[in-house]
Structure formats: C-alpha cells, structure tokens
Design an enzyme around this catalytic site. Structure first.
Site, PDB file in Angstrom:
ATOM      1  CE1 TYR A 222      -4.566   1.212   0.202  1.00 24.72           C
ATOM      2  CE2 TYR A 222      -3.215   2.993   0.925  1.00 24.72           C
ATOM      3  CZ  TYR A 222      -4.356   2.455   0.466  1.00 24.72           C
ATOM      4  OH  TYR A 222      -5.465   3.279   0.045  1.00 24.72           O
ATOM      5  CB  SER A 273      -0.418  12.424   5.856  1.00 27.34           C
ATOM      6  OG  SER A 273       0.830  12.292   5.508  1.00 27.34           O
ATOM      7  CB  CYS A 275      -3.441  18.267   6.593  1.00 24.72           C
ATOM      8  SG  CYS A 275      -3.390  17.578   8.006  1.00 24.72           S
ATOM      9  CG  ASP A 298       2.575  14.084  -1.097  1.00 24.14           C
ATOM     10  OD1 ASP A 298       2.080  14.464  -0.039  1.00 24.14           O
ATOM     11  OD2 ASP A 298       3.336  13.061  -1.004  1.00 24.14           O
ATOM     12  NE  ARG A 390      -3.890   8.335   0.510  1.00 27.74           N
ATOM     13  CZ  ARG A 390      -3.106   9.436   1.160  1.00 27.74           C
ATOM     14  NH1 ARG A 390      -2.778  10.294   0.048  1.00 27.74           N
ATOM     15  NH2 ARG A 390      -3.088   9.785   2.125  1.00 27.74           N
TER      16      ARG A 390
HETATM   17  P1  GTP Z   1      -1.945  13.316   1.680  1.00 27.88           P
HETATM   18  O1  GTP Z   1      -1.995  12.955   0.211  1.00 27.88           O
HETATM   19  O2  GTP Z   1      -2.160  12.316   2.544  1.00 27.88           O
HETATM   20  O3  GTP Z   1      -0.750  13.881   1.863  1.00 27.88           O
HETATM   21  O4  GTP Z   1      -3.125  14.437   1.984  1.00 27.88           O
HETATM   22  P2  GTP Z   1      -3.305  15.867   1.460  1.00 27.88           P
HETATM   23  O5  GTP Z   1      -2.470  16.769   2.464  1.00 27.88           O
HETATM   24  O6  GTP Z   1      -2.874  16.067  -0.134  1.00 27.88           O
HETATM   25  O7  GTP Z   1      -4.799  16.268   1.787  1.00 27.88           O
HETATM   26  P3  GTP Z   1      -6.027  16.127   0.767  1.00 27.88           P
HETATM   27  O8  GTP Z   1      -5.935  17.696  -0.168  1.00 27.88           O
HETATM   28  O9  GTP Z   1      -6.122  15.014   0.033  1.00 27.88           O
HETATM   29  O10 GTP Z   1      -7.176  16.645   1.850  1.00 27.88           O
HETATM   30  C1  GTP Z   1      -7.431  15.724   2.830  1.00 27.88           C
HETATM   31  C2  GTP Z   1      -8.826  15.926   3.433  1.00 27.88           C
HETATM   32  O11 GTP Z   1      -8.831  17.208   3.926  1.00 27.88           O
HETATM   33  C3  GTP Z   1      -9.915  15.681   2.521  1.00 27.88           C
HETATM   34  O12 GTP Z   1     -11.087  15.156   3.173  1.00 27.88           O
HETATM   35  C4  GTP Z   1     -10.300  17.151   2.188  1.00 27.88           C
HETATM   36  O13 GTP Z   1     -11.652  17.360   1.633  1.00 27.88           O
HETATM   37  C5  GTP Z   1     -10.122  18.142   3.339  1.00 27.88           C
HETATM   38  N1  GTP Z   1      -9.577  19.406   3.085  1.00 27.88           N
HETATM   39  C6  GTP Z   1      -8.848  19.771   2.022  1.00 27.88           C
HETATM   40  N2  GTP Z   1      -8.734  21.145   2.057  1.00 27.88           N
HETATM   41  C7  GTP Z   1      -9.580  21.476   2.937  1.00 27.88           C
HETATM   42  C8  GTP Z   1     -10.010  23.001   3.434  1.00 27.88           C
HETATM   43  O14 GTP Z   1      -9.714  23.908   2.966  1.00 27.88           O
HETATM   44  N3  GTP Z   1     -11.177  23.003   4.320  1.00 27.88           N
HETATM   45  C9  GTP Z   1     -11.549  21.678   5.040  1.00 27.88           C
HETATM   46  N4  GTP Z   1     -12.561  21.967   5.918  1.00 27.88           N
HETATM   47  N5  GTP Z   1     -11.222  20.690   4.384  1.00 27.88           N
HETATM   48  C10 GTP Z   1     -10.320  20.501   3.567  1.00 27.88           C
HETATM   49  C1  SPV Z   2       0.792  10.444   2.737  1.00 26.01           C
HETATM   50  O1  SPV Z   2       0.086   9.638   3.979  1.00 26.01           O
HETATM   51  O2  SPV Z   2       1.360  11.583   3.074  1.00 26.01           O
HETATM   52  C2  SPV Z   2       0.517   9.955   1.511  1.00 26.01           C
HETATM   53  C3  SPV Z   2       0.187   8.687   1.269  1.00 26.01           C
HETATM   54  O3  SPV Z   2       0.626  10.745   0.511  1.00 26.01           O
HETATM   55  S1  SPV Z   2       1.483   7.675   1.048  1.00 26.01           S
HETATM   56  O4  SPV Z   2       2.003   7.621  -0.162  1.00 26.01           O
HETATM   57  O5  SPV Z   2       1.036   6.213   1.545  1.00 26.01           O
HETATM   58  O6  SPV Z   2       2.453   7.942   2.287  1.00 26.01           O
HETATM   59 MN    MN Z   3      -2.112  14.543  -1.079  1.00 27.37          MN
END
Ligand code: GTP
Ligand code: SPV
Ligand code: MN
Length: 611
Positions: A222, A273, A275, A298, A390
């Site tokens: 994964y 992650s 966020c 990322d 994902r």
């Molecule tokens: P990784 O891939 O794990 O690194 O995650 P990421 O940091 O790219 O987070 P991603 O953009 O996928 O968002 C993760 C979650 O946060 C999702 O459920 C989004 O809907 C939520 N989210 C993102 N931006 C916002 C925002 O501006 N406000 C709120 N309330 N939620 C948000």
């Molecule tokens: C994270 O957790 O920040 C990701 C998913 O982008 S992984 O590639 O599984 O670490």
């Molecule tokens: Mn992401």
C-alpha cells in the site's frame, strides 16, 4: 547471505544497464528467488500487459468504460490500508543520526532480519525491475533510483508516480548515485498455489539505510509503504542527501498563483498527511481574475539555484490522492483529473460500475459494494470507502497543471506556507516575522491525526515541517539545514517569506469556521500582498496576522463574529500551547538550534503581553 543456486525462467536484462545495477539485481534474484525477472521499460504496451494480467488475477476490477475510461478499482487486504509508521525504521550507522522521532535499529541487525525475510520471498512470483527518475529525466536536480518489486500493482503505481523505464535507466552511468529500493509483498507461492487478489504479509518492515542510500520494504503493497520512490526516497533518503549537499526535501505541494494584475508567484506549502495539500494545489479561486495552477501536490525538492535564490521541483509525476472528501463542490479539478486512466484503491463500487466515496456527492447512492467487497446501503454503520482510499493518476492529466511543472531548473519559490489541522489556538493565517521565526513555525507545527497513518484519529501531535514520519535523519538537523539554507538565500538576495495557515479551526458548534477550499484564495491574496510589502497587519504571538479589513471575509461568507473566532487568542490555552511546544523541543535535546529556542522565548513574551 547464503546465495542458493537459482535460475529464474526468464530474465530480460537490457544491454545498456549499468553493471552495478545488474549486479545488485542479480544478487537480489539469487536471494529472493523469483520465477521470472522483468526489467520494465515504462512503455504503454508494458502497462497494458500488466493491467490485463491484474484483471485476470482479480486484483483490478475494470470500471464502466463509458463512465470512467481505462480506470480500475483495487481492493487491498484490510490489514494493508495505510502507511505503517510503527514499522518504519531509519537504520543509520549511529542512533543519534536517526534522532528521537524515528524507530532505529542497528543496521547490521536490521540487515540480518531483512536477509531472513527476503530469502525465497519472491518464489512463484515475477520480480519487476523499475529504473526511475525523481524529477524530469536529465534535469540538474533530478535523482535516480531502481526499485525491484514482486507486486504488479506497485509497478503500475510507480509507472504513474515517477518517470519510470528505459529513459531513466539510460541516465544511470558509472558515476551516477542511485537509490536502491528493494520491495517484496512477502507472500511466496508454492508450486500450483492459487494467489490471492492482494498478497501481503502481516509482518511489515519499511526500512531505510541512509548512508548507503538503500530502502528495503517487506510485507505491504500500500502507498508509501511500497511505492518507495515517494515518501521513502523523495523524503526520507532525500532529506539525508539534502543534508549532505545543502538542499531541502520537503513534504510540500507546489503551486503557481497569478493575480488579476498578472503577477506570478510560486508557493510551496507543507501540511501533514490528509491535511489539504492536494486540494490547495488544485484550488479553484472564488475571486474573479485569480488563477491557481498546479506543479505538485505532495513533495518539493528545494535547492539554491545558480543565483542563490531557492528553486523547487516536484520530483513526482503523478498524484496519489485521498479520495474521501473529494467532490465536485470541493475539488472539481481533482474530479476532472480522475475522469479517465485512473487506479482507485479501497473506494466503493456503484451499481453501474463507477466509483463512490464519502464526500463525492452530498447524498450517497442507495446501494454500493463497499471497499471490502460487501453490500452497502446508507443504513450501514461503516463508511463505504476506506478513509484512506486513494486515486492514482498522472499529473499530466490535471487540467490545471502548470506549464512550468517540468522545468528542469525548477521555479523560484516566493513563499512557503505551513499548516495543520487545529481546532483551536492557531489563527487562519499568520506571517512569520523572519526566516528564523518561520523555521520555528515549521518546527513546532502540530496537527490532529488523520486516517493516512495508524493511530487515534483526532489526537493532537506535533508534526515538525509535516515531516515527522518522513525525516530520514535527526529532526533537529533538518531544522538546522533549513536555517542554513534560508540564511544563504537571504545573503544571496532574498529568501521566500514564510506563513502559517489553519483551515480547520472549529467553532463552539464543532463545525469548521472557515469555508476553505476555493475560498482559501482570500488567504493567498493577502499572502501575495505581503510579498509586495502591502496588506495591513497586526503583530501577535503567531506573527503578523491580517488587520481588520485586510481580508474581505464577508465575500467568503464569514461574518465579523466568525472572523474574530478564527483569530481569537485565549491566554490560558496559548500558555498551554507554548508549554507543550517547550516540552516538545526539550525532547530533541541539545541539537535544537539556538534560534528556534529564541523564537519560543519570544512567543512566550507575546503571550504574556495578552490581557
Ligand atoms: P496526503 O495525500 O495524505 O498527503 O493528503 P493531502 O495533504 O494532500 O490532503 P488532501 O488535499 O487530500 O485533503 C485531505 C482531506 O482534507 C480531504 O477530506 C479534504 O476534503 C480536506 N480538506 C482539504 N482542504 C480543505 C479545506 O480547505 N477545508 C476543509 N474543511 N477541509 C479541507
Ligand atoms: C501521505 O500519507 O502523506 C501520503 C500517502 O501521501 S502515502 O504515499 O501512503 O504515504
Ligand atoms: Mn495528497
């Protein structure tokens, strides 16, 4: 290591492969004993063949080609759904080089363990050899790696997430430093044994040897556990290479923003992650005339350019994005990106052969097959998609991909933003008073836990530089490097300005106060004004925050009372916050740089001044 006599049925070693790569692969073949060895060329035909094989094996389920062309659903083993931080190890020669945030095992001991685990681990399977580039092939900031794996799913993913294949292999010459990545799912097959759809092992090891630039991963298929180019190489090993060479591996998205007046700025933002990195990188501004384009979602590699200014590249070539919470109303760009040629993992299947997850539409469909393959209705107790489900998709498919995303020299970074999920205390946005203050912001970054890793969701933890699970070195050495690199950039004519954001503050009703997503453009607009020395501010414990009226929050649907809540300073909680930061820094011992400690003292003084 005892090398047993072992001849795989077929091996297609390319004639131009560097002998060191061939020797490393041969040794692994002898040890892991795969039935076949396939050197990947990265071609579309190879990809089609892999997909066909996985459809036959039941690992991939083809989606409705009319709704989502060339797209597939994979369902993982329920024991293999996210990164396993407890099973992730940094095996530096010296324990102090791994620091207090990493699991450390002496390298000799870990090698012995891995030796045992890898022996015969690929029996009955095919070993794929994947040469790959992190960054555009041939670029000055680009690095190379070779991963072997016995998981075709990992090959498919790596083919999307990196520039994988012959072009990368051709770059690896006798002088090239390349990262060795060995991966097995740890599920050898006896002759005639029927395979399962998601082979893995309950025992998992994600291990890194920083000095020898090696990664060994066992038992999981994964995400970051298995796509070793991503977190294991581009962050953990790269943070060590950067330490030696004077550049920064950052868990940061990279975007380009253009104002209505045509000013262009590039911004890197580090959030832990799940966020909001992918969302922020694909922001669709609600303010007319503004444009945000995506370079990466990322990881950023940030290095001083020839003129001393900091430049960044996105080392990846694809997105491995969180599906739940992604919908037309929150992230239409991501929805458009994954309309075709996408691999979905652990999402739900609709009755018409498409995918669904919580947050994709306001109302769930009346019936679904959940991520475990069971019938699901809105009355079910559990979510239909796994919270860490994902999508894996090529960045080139993103409609907002920036025309400079593959610039080999990288783009000049104008601003750096840190952010986390904080229900309390941390304001919507603040500007650091200085680079050193910004490093303090990054060092003391905290966030409530998400489903992207194991642990209790919602619990607050410090996640310095959003790198807690991703630093391949002593975290305080990482901060020292940030201080040094920033000081050098300032001396050369200007370092990026640093900011902190928090989209996740909650009101007394437990709901997010700030609407987020497209409305985050209001915050970006203020940040751009600050870069030009405009935008009114007030000073406080977190640095400069927008003065009353500096952000038109009414337009974002936030009234005066809610706006005040987003910036409210509660003396008692801030004292507790500072005490917690102090205790946290103490845990890093003597290595904590003096400027970071000095910033904490300043913060405490500003809190003391509050009524
Ligand atoms: P990784 O891939 O794990 O690194 O995650 P990421 O940091 O790219 O987070 P991603 O953009 O996928 O968002 C993760 C979650 O946060 C999702 O459920 C989004 O809907 C939520 N989210 C993102 N931006 C916002 C925002 O501006 N406000 C709120 N309330 N939620 C948000
Ligand atoms: C994270 O957790 O920040 C990701 C998913 O982008 S992984 O590639 O599984 O670490
Ligand atoms: Mn992401």
């Amino acid at each position: 290591m005892t090398i047993t006599e072992h001849e795989p049925r077929t091996v297609n070693t390319p004639a131009d492969a560097d002998p060191r790569v061939v020797a490393w692969v041969d040794k692994l073949v002898a040890h892991a004993q795969p039935d076949e060895v396939v050197w990947c060329d990265g071609s579309p035909a190879e990809r089609r063949g892999l997909i066909a094989g996985m459809v036959d094996a039941g690992t991939l389920l083809p989606l409705n080609d009319k709704k989502r062309p060339n797209s597939y659903l994979a369902r993982s083993n329920p024991d293999d759904v996210a990164r396993v931080e407890g099973r992730t190890f940094i095996c530096s020669a010296k324990e102090e080089d791994a620091g207090p945030t990493n699991n450390w095992v002496p390298p000799s001991q870990m090698r012995e363990t891995l030796d045992g685990l890898f022996r015969g681990a690929m029996r009955g399977r095919t070993m794929y050899v994947m040469p790959f580039a992190m960054g555009p092939v041939g670029g000055p900031l680009t690095r190379y790696g070779v991963q072997v794996t016995d998981s075709p799913y990992v090959v498919l993913s790596t083919g999307t997430m990196t520039r994988m294949g012959s072009a990368a292999l051709a770059q690896i010459g006798p002088e090239t430093e390349w990262v060795k990545c060995a991966h097995t799912v740890g599920a050898p097959l006896q002759p005639g044994e029927q395979d399962v759809v998601w082979p893995c092992n309950r025992i998992k090891y994600i291990t890194h040897f920083p000095e020898t630039r090696e990664i060994w991963s066992y038992g999981s298929a994964y995400g970051g556990n298995a796509i070793l180019a991503k977190k294991a190489f581009a962050l953990r090993i790269a943070s060590v290479i950067g330490q030696d060479e004077g550049w920064l591996a950052a868990h940061m998205l990279l975007l380009k923003v253009t104002s209505p007046r045509g000013e262009v700025r590039h911004i890197a933002a580090g959030f832990p992650s799940a966020c909001g990195k992918t969302n922020f990188a694909m922001l669709q501004p609600t303010l007319p005339g503004w444009k945000v384009e995506t370079l990466g979602d990322d990881i950023s590699w940030i290095a001083p350019g020839p003129d001393g200014r900091l430049r960044a590249i996105n080392p990846e070539a694809g997105f491995f994005g969180v599906a739940p919470g992604t919908g037309r109303d929150t992230n239409p760009v991501a929805m458009d990106t994954m309309e075709r040629d996408t691999i979905f993992t652990n999402v739900a299947l609709t009755d018409d052969g498409d995918v669904w997850w919580e947050g994709q539409t306001p109302e769930p469909p009346a019936h679904l097959i959940d991520w475990r393959g069971r019938d699901w209705t809105p009355d079910s107790d559990e979510p239909a998609a796994h919270p860490n489900a994902r999508f894996t998709v090529s960045a080139a498919q993103c409609p907002t991909i920036s025309d400079d995303w593959e610039d080999t020299d990288g783009v000049v970074v104008d601003a750096i933003i840190f952010g986390g999920r904080r229900a309390t205390n941390v304001p919507l946005v603040a500007q650091a008073r200085s680079w050193q203050h910004g490093v303090f912001m990054g060092a003391t970054l905290a966030s409530e836990r998400t489903a992207a890793a194991e642990g209790t969701v919602g619990e607050l933890r410090r996640d310095p530089f959003a790198m807690l699970p991703f630093a391949g070195l002593h975290m305080a050495d990482h901060w020292r490097k940030w201080l040094d690199v920033g000081a050098a950039a300032e001396a050369a004519g200007g370092a990026p300005k640093i900011f902190q954001v928090n989209w996740f503050r909650k009101g007394s009703d437990g709901k997010f106060i700030w609407p987020g997503f497209g409305e985050n453009i209001h915050v970006l607009k203020w940040i751009l004004e600050r870069l030009d020395g405009q935008g009114e501010t007030q000073d406080g414990p977190f640095g400069y925050t927008p003065a009353e009226g500096a952000i038109d929050h009414d337009r974002a649907g936030v009234d005066d009372a809610a706006w005040a809540e987003l910036f409210a300073l509660d003396k008692a909680s801030l004292e507790a916050e500072a005490a917690d930061a102090e205790a946290f820094l103490r845990g890093y011992g003597a290595k904590v740089p003096v400027p970071v400690k000095a910033q904490l003292a300043q913060m405490k003084e500003r809190i003391a001044e509050l009524d």
